[in-house]
Motif scaffolding. Structure first.
Motif, PDB file in Angstrom:
ATOM      1  N   ASN A  76      86.275  53.887  -4.029  1.00  0.00           N
ATOM      2  CA  ASN A  76      87.462  53.746  -3.308  1.00  0.00           C
ATOM      3  C   ASN A  76      87.481  54.645  -1.921  1.00  0.00           C
ATOM      4  O   ASN A  76      87.140  55.848  -1.959  1.00  0.00           O
ATOM      5  CB  ASN A  76      88.782  54.357  -4.146  1.00  0.00           C
ATOM      6  CG  ASN A  76      89.139  53.350  -5.147  1.00  0.00           C
ATOM      7  OD1 ASN A  76      89.103  52.245  -5.330  1.00  0.00           O
ATOM      8  ND2 ASN A  76      89.607  54.230  -6.326  1.00  0.00           N
ATOM      9  N   PRO A  77      87.829  53.918  -0.571  1.00  0.00           N
ATOM     10  CA  PRO A  77      87.821  54.602   0.658  1.00  0.00           C
ATOM     11  C   PRO A  77      89.052  55.419   0.829  1.00  0.00           C
ATOM     12  O   PRO A  77      89.553  56.057   1.610  1.00  0.00           O
ATOM     13  CB  PRO A  77      87.777  53.384   1.584  1.00  0.00           C
ATOM     14  CG  PRO A  77      88.505  52.155   0.850  1.00  0.00           C
ATOM     15  CD  PRO A  77      88.124  52.340  -0.663  1.00  0.00           C
ATOM     16  N   TRP A  78      90.126  55.683  -0.304  1.00  0.00           N
ATOM     17  CA  TRP A  78      91.077  56.324  -0.293  1.00  0.00           C
ATOM     18  C   TRP A  78      91.442  56.882  -1.603  1.00  0.00           C
ATOM     19  O   TRP A  78      90.644  56.755  -2.458  1.00  0.00           O
ATOM     20  CB  TRP A  78      92.476  55.535   0.131  1.00  0.00           C
ATOM     21  CG  TRP A  78      92.305  54.191  -0.447  1.00  0.00           C
ATOM     22  CD1 TRP A  78      92.021  52.790   0.035  1.00  0.00           C
ATOM     23  CD2 TRP A  78      92.149  53.858  -2.097  1.00  0.00           C
ATOM     24  NE1 TRP A  78      91.984  51.853  -0.948  1.00  0.00           N
ATOM     25  CE2 TRP A  78      92.391  52.462  -2.249  1.00  0.00           C
ATOM     26  CE3 TRP A  78      92.665  54.612  -3.149  1.00  0.00           C
ATOM     27  CZ2 TRP A  78      92.189  51.647  -3.560  1.00  0.00           C
ATOM     28  CZ3 TRP A  78      92.799  53.853  -4.552  1.00  0.00           C
ATOM     29  CH2 TRP A  78      92.465  52.478  -4.398  1.00  0.00           C
ATOM     30  N   LEU A 123      96.778  57.417   5.234  1.00  0.00           N
ATOM     31  CA  LEU A 123      96.272  55.990   5.789  1.00  0.00           C
ATOM     32  C   LEU A 123      97.616  55.100   5.302  1.00  0.00           C
ATOM     33  O   LEU A 123      98.247  55.403   4.316  1.00  0.00           O
ATOM     34  CB  LEU A 123      95.352  55.626   4.873  1.00  0.00           C
ATOM     35  CG  LEU A 123      93.870  56.495   4.994  1.00  0.00           C
ATOM     36  CD1 LEU A 123      92.766  55.964   4.042  1.00  0.00           C
ATOM     37  CD2 LEU A 123      93.230  56.360   6.571  1.00  0.00           C
ATOM     38  N   ALA A 124      97.677  54.312   6.051  1.00  0.00           N
ATOM     39  CA  ALA A 124      98.816  53.209   5.697  1.00  0.00           C
ATOM     40  C   ALA A 124      98.368  52.283   4.874  1.00  0.00           C
ATOM     41  O   ALA A 124      97.271  51.566   5.375  1.00  0.00           O
ATOM     42  CB  ALA A 124      99.342  52.675   7.091  1.00  0.00           C
ATOM     43  N   SER A 125      98.952  51.768   3.974  1.00  0.00           N
ATOM     44  CA  SER A 125      98.579  50.634   2.826  1.00  0.00           C
ATOM     45  C   SER A 125      99.306  49.391   3.599  1.00  0.00           C
ATOM     46  O   SER A 125     100.333  49.588   3.833  1.00  0.00           O
ATOM     47  CB  SER A 125      98.730  50.934   1.488  1.00  0.00           C
ATOM     48  OG  SER A 125      98.746  50.049   0.736  1.00  0.00           O
ATOM     49  N   VAL A 126      98.948  48.250   3.174  1.00  0.00           N
ATOM     50  CA  VAL A 126      99.583  47.103   3.311  1.00  0.00           C
ATOM     51  C   VAL A 126     100.856  47.069   2.523  1.00  0.00           C
ATOM     52  O   VAL A 126     101.731  46.303   2.631  1.00  0.00           O
ATOM     53  CB  VAL A 126      98.765  45.931   3.223  1.00  0.00           C
ATOM     54  CG1 VAL A 126      97.550  45.593   4.176  1.00  0.00           C
ATOM     55  CG2 VAL A 126      98.086  45.634   1.753  1.00  0.00           C
ATOM     56  N   ARG A 150     102.974  52.144  -1.238  1.00  0.00           N
ATOM     57  CA  ARG A 150     101.819  52.956  -1.657  1.00  0.00           C
ATOM     58  C   ARG A 150     101.409  54.040  -0.799  1.00  0.00           C
ATOM     59  O   ARG A 150     101.418  53.725   0.504  1.00  0.00           O
ATOM     60  CB  ARG A 150     100.705  51.919  -1.776  1.00  0.00           C
ATOM     61  CG  ARG A 150      99.481  52.261  -2.957  1.00  0.00           C
ATOM     62  CD  ARG A 150      98.959  50.850  -3.222  1.00  0.00           C
ATOM     63  NE  ARG A 150      97.544  50.867  -2.845  1.00  0.00           N
ATOM     64  CZ  ARG A 150      96.821  51.641  -4.212  1.00  0.00           C
ATOM     65  NH1 ARG A 150      97.286  51.857  -5.306  1.00  0.00           N
ATOM     66  NH2 ARG A 150      95.518  51.456  -4.099  1.00  0.00           N
ATOM     67  N   LEU A 169      98.632  56.561   0.509  1.00  0.00           N
ATOM     68  CA  LEU A 169      97.152  56.697   0.486  1.00  0.00           C
ATOM     69  C   LEU A 169      96.753  57.665   1.387  1.00  0.00           C
ATOM     70  O   LEU A 169      97.473  58.039   2.489  1.00  0.00           O
ATOM     71  CB  LEU A 169      96.714  55.596   1.007  1.00  0.00           C
ATOM     72  CG  LEU A 169      96.846  54.125   0.258  1.00  0.00           C
ATOM     73  CD1 LEU A 169      95.981  53.030   0.858  1.00  0.00           C
ATOM     74  CD2 LEU A 169      96.531  54.324  -1.352  1.00  0.00           C
ATOM     75  N   ALA A 174      96.820  44.721  -2.601  1.00  0.00           N
ATOM     76  CA  ALA A 174      96.529  46.396  -2.582  1.00  0.00           C
ATOM     77  C   ALA A 174      95.477  46.544  -3.671  1.00  0.00           C
ATOM     78  O   ALA A 174      94.436  47.174  -3.613  1.00  0.00           O
ATOM     79  CB  ALA A 174      97.351  47.379  -2.609  1.00  0.00           C
TER      80      ALA A 174
END
Lengths: 310, 392
Positions: free
Chosen positions: A123-125, A134-137, A141, A143, A277
């Motif tokens: 996982n990159p997060w 980080l912003a998730s779609v 969520r 991250l 996601a």
């Protein structure tokens, strides 16, 4: 051979479904989306249901359930589009800690007082971890960027993939339910659109896909409970099939909703984005596809009828 | 059959390419490559006017009305170079590609004189008032009413999914002008100024967070009776003429955009090593095949069409491209893998491929869903019996 689900696990899952249906509806998702993302009161409710201690041994104050029982609950979390990090802590981290003999925190986790967000090299997060955001779609969520020294423990990967697959199945089931409900009330050409074959066949295809993905999921959970060497193959199959079913359900549900399905005002997009996601979490579709390919062609797992249920 | 372009056409291509490149690397660099339809509306209006100054706003129209009387090939070339340069989606697509050709075909000489120049000059932006909450796939179920009052039409009702209405000056409206009618009977096609008290526009937020389309409410909105295109009660015929343009020449530029999108997917696969994977090599090759198939198909269909409208056989085109692009969006997400979940938090919007995945969900819905397209192909194209319908 007995492919029935344990009745006590099914009963608990039904109770959780009922509880989440009553307390975690679309209005809650919208409230969380409007600000905060997380709500301690929701978490406290899950703790009071005993869900943080599902897989914690009874000696540590938990319910001591199996991974199969846990997967049934993860599916309900998907169905409710639950945003709280219950699955990652209680259904992924707990069994991993137990397998490693790290039992010190289990009682605190069962009491709902500790969250565990485990990084993994795949996982990159890290979800609900600490670090650079980080912003998730998926708007619900949270991250952060994965640490560079994230390990690549194979058991952790399989636990994460199994529980993601279970959530994807629940998400897909919820999207199918929403599309079916809409097709029964939306009228065009003087009829409910669900009466048109173009619509009903589309939804029937989703129902078929889901009917055949569920046993794959249960098989994978049982394989992990039984400690089979083939468990990674079963988990990959489950993640792959659940991802495809969730994509199909999302695409079909949006299509059946027409332009409404493309709006933020209709609830559907919360489920669709969570599925999007989780499709990439703990090994994406391609990653698991290649694990199946390697298992089938690489000789690691014996083929032939006598091994079908091994 | 003769494929390829003449020397004159190639010269026109160079002229287009060089002018677009000048504009997009110079004064209009700030709107180059914008993937959505809503950012920087004022700059996009300025861009419409710039196109007009260069007589590039509506090249397929007659010279007398501000066009260049461009041939089909020239329009193809123009659309290709426009997209290749990364010029933004046209804010006045509805005016230039849909209403203009409809007025040229069916408008009175007064209507042409009143409405065409402002479209050609890029000073009147148009939007399309067709769908209603109860009239989507079943468009003929329109309930918006217009009644005559002292030399004007007075309009009551609601339209929905009206793209770019928040930036538009004018709207063309399909409204019921005859009491007691239903379905395709009793509709009329009206041209209405949006800047008046009887109109309210409310944006609708999409799943990608943007608001490209709107609800438009008519509460005693007015237009002069002479703003009716075609005869009273003949609005359905006018609207279907217009829809034939929607699926016509304007789709060729879209293919160049598709080319850019496929290239971006391939570039992403190169970047993360997926081009070494036979599964992805095959899927990318299939996407390439699909794009070429659409391109040759569209060019062939246009060759049989008239005035930029697709010929009857072109019923098949919408479902073909929409399904191709939706599959490309899914392929893009498979190529990105875990990376596909990460979306930027800034206001610049989502990355190209993320937006492609989301936007392509809508492609199989707007302008006629895939389900409606299949019915049209089967009923109009193959002559199969019509699906049983209700009272409509």
């Amino acid at each position: 051979m007995d492919f029935r689900l344990p009745p006590e696990s099914v009963e608990l899952a039904e109770a959780v479904r009922e509880y989440l249906a009553g307390t975690h509806g679309p209005d809650v998702l919208r409230r969380l989306d409007a600000g905060g993302n997380r709500d301690l009161r929701i978490w406290q409710g899950l703790v009071e249901m005993g869900l943080t201690g599902l897989l914690v041994p009874e000696s540590e104050g938990g319910l001591g359930m199996t991974l199969l029982g846990g997967a049934l609950i993860a599916r309900e979390c998907g169905r409710a589009c639950l945003a709280e990090p219950l699955v990652d802590t209680a259904l992924v981290a707990v069994p991993w800690l137990i397998a490693r003999g790290e039992t010190d925190d289990l009682a605190v986790i069962a009491a709902g007082e500790k969250l565990v967000a485990l990084p993994h090299a795949v996982n990159p997060w890290v979800a609900d971890g600490e670090g650079e955001e980080l912003a998730s779609v998926d708007p619900l969520r949270n991250l952060v960027a994965a640490p560079e020294d994230a390990g690549d423990d194979p058991l952790l990967l399989d636990l994460g993939a199994l529980m993601s697959a279970a959530q994807l199945v629940g998400l897909a089931e919820a999207m199918l339910d929403q599309a079916v409900a809409y097709a029964q009330v939306r009228e065009q050409f003087g009829h409910a659109i669900g009466g048109f074959q173009a619509i009903k066949h589309k939804l029937a295809d989703v129902a078929v896909a889901l009917e055949f993905v569920r046993p794959v999921l249960w098989r994978a959970a049982q394989a992990m409970d039984d400690g089979l060497t083939s468990a990674p193959l079963h988990v990959s199959h489950a993640k792959y099939a659940a991802t495809d079913a969730a994509y199909l359900a999302a695409e079909s549900a949006i299509q059946v909703h027409g332009a409404m399905g493309y709006t933020y005002e209709v609830d559907l997009h919360f489920w669709m984005k969570r599925a999007w996601a989780l499709a990439g979490a703990w090994g994406d579709r391609n990653f698991h596809y290649h694990r199946i390919e390697d298992a089938a062609l690489g000789g690691a797992h014996p083929l032939g009828p006598q091994h079908t249920f091994a | 059959m003769k494929l390829g372009f003449s020397d004159m056409e190639e010269a026109f291509r160079r002229e287009c390419a060089s002018w677009f490149e000048d504009q997009m690397s110079g004064e209009f660099a700030d709107i180059r490559g914008i993937a959505n339809l809503v950012d920087k509306p004022e700059r996009r209006k300025a861009w419409e006017r710039r196109l007009a100054e260069h007589r590039y706003s509506c090249i397929g129209w007659p010279i007398a009305w501000g066009g260049r009387d461009a041939t089909l090939n020239e329009q193809v070339i123009f659309a290709e170079e426009y997209a290749r340069a990364g010029a933004p989606n046209r804010l006045n697509h509805m005016g230039v590609e849909l209403l203009g050709p409809t007025l040229l075909a069916l408008g009175s000489s007064e209507q042409k004189a009143r409405f065409l120049p402002a479209i050609a000059e890029g000073t009147a932006i148009w939007c399309q008032g067709y769908s209603e909450p109860g009239a989507g796939s079943d468009l003929a179920a329109i309930r918006t009413r217009a009644r005559r009052d002292d030399g004007e039409w007075v309009i009551e009702g609601q339209k929905i999914w009206t793209s770019l209405a928040q930036f538009a000056d004018m709207i063309f409206v399909l409204a019921r002008t005859e009491d007691g009618t239903s379905g395709r009977e009793g509709l009329s096609f009206l041209l209405v100024d949006l800047d008046q008290p009887g109109i309210e526009i409310r944006p609708i937020r999409q799943i990608n967070g943007e608001a490209e389309f709107n609800e438009v409410f008519f509460d005693g909105a007015r237009c002069p009776v002479e703003n009716m295109v075609g005869a009273e009660g003949e609005g359905w015929t006018v609207s279907t003429t217009l829809l034939s343009f929607e699926r016509g020449i304007s789709t060729l530029g879209q293919q160049m955009q598709f080319r850019n999108e496929l290239d971006a997917v391939i570039a992403a696969a190169r970047r993360n090593g997926k081009t070494a994977d036979p599964v992805f090599r095959q899927r990318l090759a299939e996407a390439e095949i699909g794009l070429r198939l659409m391109r040759y198909g569209a060019l062939r269909m246009l060759a049989d069409g008239k005035g930029g409208a697709l010929a009857g056989a072109a019923l098949t085109y919408k479902i073909q491209w929409a399904s191709w692009r939706r599959a490309l969006g899914e392929l893009a997400m498979d190529v990105l893998g875990q990376e596909g979940e990460i979306a930027p938090a800034d206001a610049e919007g989502w990355p190209l491929l993320t937006n492609l995945y989301l936007y392509s969900r809508a492609d199989t819905i707007y302008g006629g869903t895939n389900q409606i397209q299949r019915n049209l192909i089967a009923e109009r194209g193959l002559g199969l019996p019509r699906e049983p319908r209700g009272n409509a």
